[in-house]
Scaffold this active site. Structure first.
Site, PDB file in Angstrom:
ATOM      1  N   ASP A 223       0.823  -1.211   0.000  1.00 38.77           N
ATOM      2  CA  ASP A 223       0.000   0.000   0.000  1.00 38.77           C
ATOM      3  C   ASP A 223       0.857   1.261   0.000  1.00 38.77           C
ATOM      4  OD1 ASP A 223       1.040  -0.266   2.508  1.00 38.77           O
ATOM      5  OD2 ASP A 223      -0.871  -0.135   3.577  1.00 38.77           O
TER       6      ASP A 223
ATOM      7  N   LYS B  30       2.221   3.107  16.412  1.00 38.23           N
ATOM      8  CA  LYS B  30       1.114   4.072  16.456  1.00 38.23           C
ATOM      9  C   LYS B  30       0.947   4.716  17.842  1.00 38.23           C
ATOM     10  CE  LYS B  30      -1.598   2.180  12.630  1.00 38.23           C
ATOM     11  NZ  LYS B  30      -0.601   1.242  12.137  1.00 38.23           N
TER      12      LYS B  30
ATOM     13  N   ASP C 263       2.281   6.472   2.462  1.00 43.10           N
ATOM     14  CA  ASP C 263       1.455   5.332   2.847  1.00 43.10           C
ATOM     15  C   ASP C 263       0.014   5.660   2.455  1.00 43.10           C
ATOM     16  OD1 ASP C 263       0.122   3.263   4.114  1.00 43.10           O
ATOM     17  OD2 ASP C 263       0.149   4.267   6.060  1.00 43.10           O
TER      18      ASP C 263
END
Length: 295
Positions: A106, A157, A217
């Protein structure tokens, strides 16, 4: 030798409804699937073949690349159930006998993969992670390295209160086959959430290499939209299909009425017809076999 592997099995949940009927690696960016751009990157870095891990709507990827190839021969590994990023690579264990390169399916990037592999070999790492600098690290896995590039801290994250670096995991890795012994067989296991923290805990040599160039991304709708504009502005060394003339990329068999107005930059794919009075652009991307104009 280095074996390239592209991970293209994800569902792309954050991009729904765009990914309801097609897998995220097949979303078009300037009229070619994201996966097509990744394979083109591999070709430009000297790779002639690659393995591709599949799961979600796998048949649509196999069907597309059966007839359209950017010059890289493909071999597929299809997961019957989702096994995570690292779990999917584990399925290939019996065919991995050399250093291997993993690229997430991706990404849109023009990174120099040969430079990453060279760093990996010189460092003696078990695994090397390509690193990118970003303004908002909370969407990624952030990394700190020592002066030699060895990763000393990794957090997936983080919240803003936890951010300790603007260097993030770029989703591109170079690894030695020995890393596979840390990945369990037959269950979900991710590189970022599971494998890298485990390798750090075990004291294994994991290195990070800050890359230069364009990297995005394509994980959220605004990312997907913005990357199209950036490519049309020439911010990446990527192949945009078509013949370039006066700020516009023209595909094969394009017909443009003399009274139509084309405002660059824009991309017009194969066999498009643009009728009288039409105004196209700027930043328009017209797909194949489209007819634009009055009836």
């Amino acid at each position: 030798m280095v074996l390239p592997i592209v991970m293209a099995g994800g569902e792309g949940v954050r991009l729904r409804p765009l990914t309801v009927t097609r897998p995220k690696p097949m979303l078009p960016v300037v009229n070619r699937p994201i996966l097509w751009h990744i394979l083109s990157l591999l070709r430009r870095n000297g790779y002639k073949s690659a393995k591709v891990t599949l799961h979600y709507l796998a048949e649509s990827i196999e069907e597309y690349f059966k007839y359209r190839s950017p010059g890289v021969e493909l071999e597929y590994s299809v997961e019957e159930r989702a096994l995570g990023t690292a779990g999917g690579i584990k399925l290939l264990e019996d065919s991995i006998g050399e250093t291997f390169l993993v690229v997430s399916g991706d990404l849109i990037t023009d990174y120099d993969l040969r430079g990453l592999v060279e760093f990996h070999r010189k460092s003696g790492a078990l695994a090397t992670m390509a690193l990118s600098r970003v303004k908002n690290p909370t969407e990624y896995g952030i990394v700190i390295t020592d002066e030699d590039g060895r990763i000393t801290r990794f957090l997936e994250k983080p919240g803003w209160s936890e951010v300790f670096s603007d260097l993030v995991n770029a989703g591109i890795y170079v690894m030695e086959p020995e890393v596979l012994r840390y990945i369990p067989r037959g269950r979900q296991f991710d590189f970022s959430k599971d494998l890298f923290p485990l390798l750090l805990e075990k004291g294994e040599p994991i290195y990070g290499f800050p890359m230069s160039g364009f990297w995005r991304d394509v994980g959220l709708p605004h990312h997907y939209l913005n990357v199209q504009f950036e490519l049309l502005d020439g911010k990446a060394k990527l192949e945009i299909p078509g013949k370039f003339r006066d700020g516009i990329w023209f595909g094969e068999g394009v017909e443009v009425d003399p009274d139509a107005e084309l405002i660059p930059p824009c991309v017009i794919d194969d066999y498009v017809k643009i009728g009288s009075g039409s105004k196209i652009g700027p930043y328009a991307i017209i797909g194949r076999d489209t007819i634009i104009g009055s009836e």
